[in-house]
Design a protein around this motif. Structure first.
Motif, short mmCIF file in Angstrom:
data_model
loop_
_atom_site.label_atom_id
_atom_site.label_comp_id
_atom_site.label_asym_id
_atom_site.label_seq_id
_atom_site.Cartn_x
_atom_site.Cartn_y
_atom_site.Cartn_z
N PHE C 202 8.74 118.84 70.27
CA PHE C 202 9.44 117.66 70.75
C PHE C 202 10.86 117.98 71.20
O PHE C 202 11.41 117.34 72.10
CB PHE C 202 9.45 116.56 69.67
CG PHE C 202 8.13 115.83 69.60
CD1 PHE C 202 7.64 115.17 70.71
CD2 PHE C 202 7.39 115.83 68.43
CE1 PHE C 202 6.42 114.51 70.66
CE2 PHE C 202 6.17 115.17 68.38
CZ PHE C 202 5.68 114.51 69.49
N PHE C 203 11.44 118.99 70.55
CA PHE C 203 12.78 119.40 70.99
C PHE C 203 12.72 119.94 72.41
O PHE C 203 13.58 119.67 73.24
CB PHE C 203 13.35 120.45 70.03
CG PHE C 203 14.83 120.59 70.13
CD1 PHE C 203 15.66 119.65 69.54
CD2 PHE C 203 15.40 121.63 70.85
CE1 PHE C 203 17.04 119.75 69.65
CE2 PHE C 203 16.77 121.74 70.97
CZ PHE C 203 17.59 120.80 70.37
N VAL C 205 10.54 119.07 74.65
CA VAL C 205 10.38 117.90 75.52
C VAL C 205 11.75 117.27 75.80
O VAL C 205 12.08 116.94 76.94
CB VAL C 205 9.42 116.87 74.88
CG1 VAL C 205 9.43 115.56 75.66
CG2 VAL C 205 8.02 117.43 74.81
N ALA C 206 12.53 117.14 74.74
CA ALA C 206 13.88 116.57 74.90
C ALA C 206 14.69 117.39 75.89
O ALA C 206 15.36 116.83 76.77
CB ALA C 206 14.59 116.50 73.55
N ILE C 207 14.60 118.72 75.76
CA ILE C 207 15.38 119.58 76.66
C ILE C 207 14.93 119.41 78.11
O ILE C 207 15.74 119.39 79.04
CB ILE C 207 15.26 121.07 76.24
CG1 ILE C 207 15.88 121.28 74.85
CG2 ILE C 207 15.92 121.99 77.26
CD1 ILE C 207 17.37 121.03 74.78
N TYR C 209 13.68 116.70 79.47
CA TYR C 209 14.30 115.45 79.94
C TYR C 209 15.78 115.66 80.23
O TYR C 209 16.32 115.17 81.21
CB TYR C 209 14.14 114.33 78.92
CG TYR C 209 12.79 113.64 78.96
CD1 TYR C 209 12.46 112.78 79.99
CD2 TYR C 209 11.87 113.84 77.94
CE1 TYR C 209 11.23 112.14 80.02
CE2 TYR C 209 10.63 113.21 77.96
CZ TYR C 209 10.32 112.36 79.01
OH TYR C 209 9.11 111.73 79.05
N LEU C 210 16.44 116.39 79.33
CA LEU C 210 17.88 116.62 79.49
C LEU C 210 18.16 117.34 80.81
O LEU C 210 19.08 117.00 81.55
CB LEU C 210 18.42 117.43 78.31
CG LEU C 210 19.93 117.61 78.26
CD1 LEU C 210 20.63 116.27 78.11
CD2 LEU C 210 20.32 118.53 77.10
#
Ligand code: ADP
Ligand code: MG
Lengths: 253, 234, 243
Positions: C202-203, C205-207, C209-210
């Motif tokens: 999930f991290f 995935v966050a990156i 998006y970032l």
């Protein structure tokens, strides 16, 4: 209908809410004449000017430009406006366009002129106001005086029969007023028909054929600069003139 | 007379019967939505204020840390943040109750947005205010607390109120952790009754009503706290 | 909350999680493509709707102004999640998932975009419109050649916020059955053998998006600078978008 006048204004009325701003104004202008309109602020000078090209709609009265009744129903306003140049107090240059594009836009979009022809004409108009070297500058890169000269060029490019000026130098720093007045004087000398709302009495005296004093929605007095400045008939005119020369430290005489 | 018997006054299968029958559950869900929203806003307020102060007054490392946090959170979806907290943290044997995970997720999300509003307001206070405070012998923290923040916090209310409404709306994302807040409660009822249209309509209007009420409350607060002549310039 | 004693070394934990990330990356990237496509489509649809809504609200007759204002307020007050399920389940609209998502997100975004454009349009001086009319341009020409070119420029910073905001919102598209970036990760995380091993997933995935939000925002900044009008510094109130 043939007429010796370029513009005829007959019994113009306009009210905003309860306030009657124009209370029956009549005025004629011959081709080639330059007339100055003076008077206290809030008197309806701008309103009258804006009625002439119908930026404001009058409530009552008629205006003719040559044989066309401007105030008639169903007239092609955009056609009429092309024939009347308007110069605003705060220039109103199109902020996203260069000086050249400001002048060229009307030629291309209103007169459907091809680009090269429009460019040629626009540069000529900029040259007339002494700014061809600023053709590619944006409004905010120009001084107030330069902006006003561009706006004059923008109006001239449409080859108007009549030019309306609404306090063209009131928003300018004193040292920039001269360059704009010079352009206007040249225009007058070339025979342009002009109606000028102004507080520059010296200019009005030396350039204009007639001075019109307006107050509270009426034309109080009109006459040659000689007569109006030296020998005003109405006490109100005298009062206003003395107040104005006090304020601006200049005497029209 | 019980609620159920009251509801029997409405025709079977009518919209109002459904609405009436749903009142107990939906009001519970609404209450939880409100609780989650306010808890998250409170967390976001405290944390956001610290972040803003860190970005305005902090030294380089603190500034970098606070800025990094704000950019990361603002650059990633709330849902992913909730997933990291709820499904990701167990990797480190940290297991949170869904409601708590939701509140924390929503709170640290809101903190980043609130921080930006606070920062804007703090920076809009003229530098002279700080200098005047120092000149009468206040320490910097004192000046921040008693001169800068009281002004900044009043100025921040109008933009900040948007954040309140966002948090209310986005609290619906917590449903992903199977928290029975307003949206998820509605979803359950819809699935059970097959009355999707009616139920979602009710839910939509409750959110709409909550937003309108909240807006009114904020306007009141803003009026109460207004300092004559002091307004934020956009 | 329980914090168990750390037995397995961090390294082991990390390598196990990174392995999952590595295996999932192709799936995540194809999900990323869907997310990007959806974002572009919804922004275009939102833009197309927003311009007339904004113009209607400013220049339209009173009833139209009221209608457009209500449209804006309504779609801004209701959570996107509720709008999505209402469209697909409530109205029983049966379209491909991508199309449903693009439609609902697009309409939702149009309410925000119209607010952005409205602010930008209203910040342009009326004098310029008078000047345009004075040289004979029609009302429509004045809007087209004078108002909109300036309004679009002024709107870019707020619009960039909206981009970032809707990109993040697309993570809710799973409700209409679209398996985009985030939902791919959720599906992977749902494998029983992956339980408790998905922090890095999930991290990541966050990156992603970032990176998308940052790249897009930078790109729009470049565009803004490219089209900035020399000498002009006008600041419109930034739209309060969750960007
Ligand atoms: N668009 C308008 N709406 C309402 N009142 C107006 C408007 N334009 C002008 N007025 C009012 O009409 C009066 C005359 O204005 P104006 O023609 O601008 O005067 P002047 O140019 O002589 O200073 C003023 O009292 C002004 O407030
Ligand atoms: Mg005037």
């Amino acid at each position: 209908m043939a007429s010796e006048f370029l513009v005829r204004i007959h019994d113009l009325h306009k009210r905003y809410g309860h306030e009657e701003v124009l209370k029956g104004v009549s005025l004629n202008v011959r081709p080639g004449e330059t007339k100055a309109i003076i008077g206290p602020s809030g008197t309806g000078k701008s309103t009258m000017l804006r009625c002439i090209n119908r930026l404001t709609d009058p409530d009552q009265g008629q205006i003719w430009l040559e044989s066309t009744e401007v105030t008639a129903h169903g007239v092609d306003l955009n056609k009429i406006r092309q024939q009347i140049g308007f110069v605003f107090q705060d220039f109103n240059l199109f902020q996203h366009l260069t000086a050249l594009d400001n002048v060229r836009l009307g030629l291309m979009k209103v007169k459907n002129m091809p680009k090269d022809r429009a460019t040629e004409l626009a540069l000529y108009e900029l040259k007339r106001v002494g700014l061809e070297h600023k053709a590619n500058a944006y409004p905010n890169q120009l001084s107030g005086g330069q902006q006003q000269r561009v706006s004059i060029a923008r109006a001239l490019a449409m080859e108007p029969k009549l030019m309306l000026f609404d306090e063209p130098t009131s928003a300018l720093d004193p040292e920039l007023i001269g360059e704009v007045l010079k352009v206007m004087k040249t225009l007058a000398d070339e025979g342009m028909t002009m109606l000028i709302v102004t507080h520059e009495l010296g200019f009005a005296r030396s350039v204009c054929d007639e001075i019109i004093f307006m107050e509270k929605g009426f034309i109080v007095e009109q006459g040659s600069p000689e007569q109006l400045f030296n020998n005003p008939k109405q006490p109100r005119t005298r009062e206003f003139l003395s107040k104005l020369s006090e304020l601006y430290g200049e005497s029209p005489a | 007379m019980s609620w159920e018997t009251l509801c029997q006054n409405f025709a079977e299968d009518s919209f109002w019967r459904l609405a009436c029958d749903s009142v107990p559950k939906i009001s519970q869900g609404t209450l939880l939505t409100i609780e989650i929203t306010f808890a998250a806003i409170a967390i976001g307020f405290v944390f956001g204020l610290l972040l803003a102060l860190g970005r305005v007054y902090g030294n380089r490392p603190i500034y970098a840390l606070c800025s990094g946090y704000v950019h990361f959170v603002r650059g990633t979806p709330l849902l992913v943040q909730l997933l990291i907290i709820y499904y990701g943290l167990p990797s480190f044997e940290i297991r949170l109750d869904p409601v708590l995970a939701g509140i924390i997720g929503l709170g640290i999300n809101s903190a980043a947005y609130q921080a930006e509003y606070f920062r804007g307001a703090i920076q809009s206070i003229r530098a002279g205010q700080m200098q005047a405070a120092l000149a009468i012998g206040m320490s910097r923290p004192q000046a921040i607390r008693s001169i800068i923040l009281p002004q900044a916090l009043r100025l921040v209310i109008p933009p900040w109120s948007n954040e309140l409404i966002y948090t209310l709306k986005y609290s619906s994302a917590v449903s992903f952790l199977a928290v029975d807040e307003l949206y998820w409660t509605g979803h359950h009822i819809a699935v059970k009754t097959y009355r999707y249209f009616d139920v979602y309509l009710i839910i939509a209007f409750i959110y709409l009503a909550l937003v309108l009420i909240l807006t009114k409350i904020i306007d009141k607060i803003e009026d109460r706290l207004r300092i004559p002549g002091l307004e934020i310039k956009h | 909350m329980v914090i168990a004693q750390e037995t397995a070394g961090w390294q082991e934990l990390l390598s196990e999680q990174l392995k999952l990330v590595g295996e999932s990356l192709p799936t995540l990237l194809s999900g990323t493509a869907i997310t990007v496509e959806l974002t572009i489509c919804l922004l275009l649809l939102g833009f197309t709707l927003a311009v007339p809504v904004a113009l209607g609200q400013i220049y339209g007759p009173a009833p139209l102004r009221w209608l457009m204002g209500a449209y804006e307020r309504f779609f801004r007050a209701i959570p996107i999640l509720v709008l999505l399920v209402f469209f697909v389940f409530g109205l029983k609209v049966n379209l491909p998932a991508f199309l449903s998502a693009a439609l609902v997100f697009g309409v939702h975004s149009s309410a925000y975009q119209s607010q952005i454009f409205r602010g930008a349009i209203q910040s342009i001086s009326l004098g310029q419109i008078s000047a345009a009319r004075a040289i004979g341009l029609t009302r429509l020409q004045a809007i087209r050649y004078i108002v909109l070119p300036q309004a679009f420029r002024l709107a870019i910073p707020a619009w960039s916020n909206e981009y970032s905001s809707v990109l993040k919102d697309t993570s809710f598209a799973f409700t209409v059955g679209l398996v985009e970036l985030n939902q791919r990760a959720v599906q992977i995380a749902n494998y029983p053998t992956h339980h408790d091993k998905v922090f890095a997933l999930f991290f990541t995935v966050a990156i992603i998006y970032l990176i998308l939000t940052t790249l897009g925002t930078r790109l729009l900044e470049m565009i803004e600078r490219r089209f900035r009008i020399p000498g002009l510094t006008v600041h419109t109130g930034a739209a309060h978008s969750h960007g």
